[in-house]
Design an enzyme around this catalytic site. Structure first.
Site, PDB file in Angstrom:
ATOM      1  N   GLY A   1      -7.426   5.311 -10.896  1.00  0.00           N
ATOM      2  CA  GLY A   1      -6.908   4.406  -9.871  1.00  0.00           C
ATOM      3  C   GLY A   1      -7.944   3.376  -9.484  1.00  0.00           C
ATOM      4  O   GLY A   1      -9.154   3.585  -9.682  1.00  0.00           O
TER       5      GLY A   1
ATOM      6  N   LYS B   1      -5.281  -0.181   7.179  1.00  0.00           N
ATOM      7  CA  LYS B   1      -6.726   0.006   6.984  1.00  0.00           C
ATOM      8  C   LYS B   1      -7.498  -1.286   6.722  1.00  0.00           C
ATOM      9  O   LYS B   1      -8.687  -1.365   7.017  1.00  0.00           O
ATOM     10  CB  LYS B   1      -6.990   1.006   5.842  1.00  0.00           C
ATOM     11  CG  LYS B   1      -6.615   2.426   6.206  1.00  0.00           C
ATOM     12  CD  LYS B   1      -7.008   3.386   5.087  1.00  0.00           C
ATOM     13  CE  LYS B   1      -6.528   4.791   5.399  1.00  0.00           C
ATOM     14  NZ  LYS B   1      -6.997   5.768   4.403  1.00  0.00           N
TER      15      LYS B   1
ATOM     16  N   ASP C   1     -13.169   8.118   4.691  1.00  0.00           N
ATOM     17  CA  ASP C   1     -12.457   8.579   3.492  1.00  0.00           C
ATOM     18  C   ASP C   1     -13.444   8.958   2.384  1.00  0.00           C
ATOM     19  O   ASP C   1     -13.233   9.928   1.650  1.00  0.00           O
ATOM     20  CB  ASP C   1     -11.497   7.498   2.986  1.00  0.00           C
ATOM     21  CG  ASP C   1     -10.274   7.345   3.886  1.00  0.00           C
ATOM     22  OD1 ASP C   1      -9.879   8.339   4.524  1.00  0.00           O
ATOM     23  OD2 ASP C   1      -9.737   6.233   3.951  1.00  0.00           O
TER      24      ASP C   1
HETATM   25  P1  ATR Z   1      -4.312   2.914  -2.225  1.00  0.00           P
HETATM   26  O1  ATR Z   1      -4.882   1.967  -1.226  1.00  0.00           O
HETATM   27  O2  ATR Z   1      -3.646   4.111  -1.646  1.00  0.00           O
HETATM   28  O3  ATR Z   1      -5.292   3.297  -3.296  1.00  0.00           O
HETATM   29  P2  ATR Z   1      -3.061   0.850  -3.833  1.00  0.00           P
HETATM   30  O4  ATR Z   1      -4.154  -0.098  -3.495  1.00  0.00           O
HETATM   31  O5  ATR Z   1      -1.654   0.375  -3.801  1.00  0.00           O
HETATM   32  O6  ATR Z   1      -3.091   2.126  -2.893  1.00  0.00           O
HETATM   33  O7  ATR Z   1      -3.382   1.487  -5.277  1.00  0.00           O
HETATM   34  C1  ATR Z   1      -2.483   2.330  -5.914  1.00  0.00           C
HETATM   35  C2  ATR Z   1      -3.116   2.846  -7.215  1.00  0.00           C
HETATM   36  O8  ATR Z   1      -2.181   3.724  -7.856  1.00  0.00           O
HETATM   37  C3  ATR Z   1      -3.436   1.755  -8.205  1.00  0.00           C
HETATM   38  O9  ATR Z   1      -4.576   2.142  -8.960  1.00  0.00           O
HETATM   39  C4  ATR Z   1      -2.179   1.738  -9.094  1.00  0.00           C
HETATM   40  O10 ATR Z   1      -2.389   1.221 -10.388  1.00  0.00           O
HETATM   41  P3  ATR Z   1      -2.291  -0.376 -10.668  1.00  0.00           P
HETATM   42  O11 ATR Z   1      -3.585  -0.959 -10.190  1.00  0.00           O
HETATM   43  O12 ATR Z   1      -2.092  -0.487 -12.124  1.00  0.00           O
HETATM   44  O13 ATR Z   1      -1.104  -0.856  -9.862  1.00  0.00           O
HETATM   45  C5  ATR Z   1      -1.900   3.222  -9.171  1.00  0.00           C
HETATM   46  N1  ATR Z   1      -0.513   3.502  -9.518  1.00  0.00           N
HETATM   47  C6  ATR Z   1       0.584   3.370  -8.720  1.00  0.00           C
HETATM   48  N2  ATR Z   1       1.698   3.726  -9.389  1.00  0.00           N
HETATM   49  C7  ATR Z   1       1.302   4.108 -10.635  1.00  0.00           C
HETATM   50  C8  ATR Z   1       1.975   4.605 -11.794  1.00  0.00           C
HETATM   51  N3  ATR Z   1       3.305   4.794 -11.793  1.00  0.00           N
HETATM   52  N4  ATR Z   1       1.238   4.904 -12.880  1.00  0.00           N
HETATM   53  C9  ATR Z   1      -0.105   4.732 -12.890  1.00  0.00           C
HETATM   54  N5  ATR Z   1      -0.807   4.278 -11.829  1.00  0.00           N
HETATM   55  C10 ATR Z   1      -0.108   3.965 -10.718  1.00  0.00           C
END
Ligand code: ATR
Length: 285
Positions: free
Chosen positions: A135, A76, A112
């Site tokens: 997130g 993306k 989205d």
């Molecule tokens: P996307 O583009 O799908 O949003 P991304 O940019 O990798 O994917 O973001 C993933 C999100 O899920 C982030 O907000 C991440 O939190 P961090 O910024 O702290 O990394 C969150 N996330 C992923 N695994 C997590 C977990 N086990 N607990 C809490 N938040 C999580």
């Protein structure tokens, strides 16, 4: 007719999705069902394109005159450098999930955010409501953009609070914070955009942080009733499964290409049927 196989002729338009790995994406099922319901002479395929081949894939799509190409994980952001034009909203969000051929040029846009807003609007008005977005990744950016445009107040809560604060100040949300701040936030709505709960029994927040009367939506759609949504129901909140975000973002793609309103209930049924055929977790959109 819904579910029938399209007749492909020399006039049939080709559409599709690029993603990697392609897995069991349900986008072809949704779009082909919509084409059939609306009598649109088009077919929609899935293309498994690894990152190193994305440039060739986009050049090929342009040369072949593919009418619309959805773009999913992990392409993306990278695709923004490869298209002829990126619309201002997609540029602000920082991600393109849709390429539409216009006068031989591939125009990148983002549906989205529309998907999130329309899915929420099935249950509630957004203007003036306080929404906690969980997130701070790419999905959160699209959701926050959509909510602010719909007049909501937004707080961004994330495992890494600094990312939430940066996103909030860049896009104009009220504030950023930690996931644990949800309990003290008088949110009317909660939208999970983290990957927590995908194919697992975990929730990004404790059940006690959810309250009766809240509306809770999960971008995670596999399983359909995630732990977050089950906790929300048990606490007396209303819930919206992530499937509706996918259906409405696909509906907006169809509208961008054809100008026609999409048959969302037909697309939702196709989404469900594709899930039960696959019988295992799906890729995002
Ligand atoms: P996307 O583009 O799908 O949003 P991304 O940019 O990798 O994917 O973001 C993933 C999100 O899920 C982030 O907000 C991440 O939190 P961090 O910024 O702290 O990394 C969150 N996330 C992923 N695994 C997590 C977990 N086990 N607990 C809490 N938040 C999580």
């Amino acid at each position: 007719m819904e579910g029938s196989r399209p007749v492909v002729s020399a006039r049939t338009a080709l559409c599709g999705i690029v993603l990697h790995p392609a897995g069991h994406t349900r986008s072809p099922a949704m779009h082909n069902a919509a084409f059939a319901a609306l009598g649109i002479d088009a077919v929609y395929a899935a293309f498994d394109v690894p990152p190193a081949a994305l440039g060739d894939a986009i050049a090929g799509a342009r040369a072949l005159g593919i009418r619309q190409l959805a773009v999913s994980i992990p392409h993306k952001q990278a695709v923004m450098q490869l298209v002829d034009e990126v619309d201002p909203t997609a540029r602000r969000i920082g991600a393109v999930n849709t390429l539409t051929l216009r006068d031989g040029r591939l125009v990148g846009s983002n549906t989205d955010w529309t998907g999130a807003v329309r899915a929420l609007e099935r249950e509630t008005a957004l203007d003036g409501r306080l929404v906690a977005v969980l997130g701070a990744g790419g999905a959160a950016r699209a959701v926050v953009h959509g909510l602010l445009g719909a007049g909501a107040k937004v707080v961004v809560l994330n495992r890494t609070p600094e990312r939430a604060a940066a996103l909030a100040s860049e896009l104009g949300a009220d504030r950023g914070g930690a996931l644990s701040d949800l309990a003290a936030t008088p949110a009317d709505l909660v939208v999970n955009t983290t990957s927590v709960g995908l194919g697992s029994q975990e929730s990004p927040v404790p059940a006690e942080a959810l309250r009766p009367g809240m509306v809770v939506m999960d971008a995670v759609y596999e399983p359909e009733r995630t732990r977050l949504l089950r906790d929300a129901e048990a606490r007396g909140a209303r819930t919206i499964p992530g499937k509706w975000m996918l259906v409405y973002q696909a509906a907006e793609q169809l509208r961008l290409w054809t100008g026609r309103e999409a048959p969302v209930e037909v697309m939702a049924r196709a989404f469900d049927a594709a899930g039960s055929r696959a019988g295992r977790p799906d890729q995002a959109s």
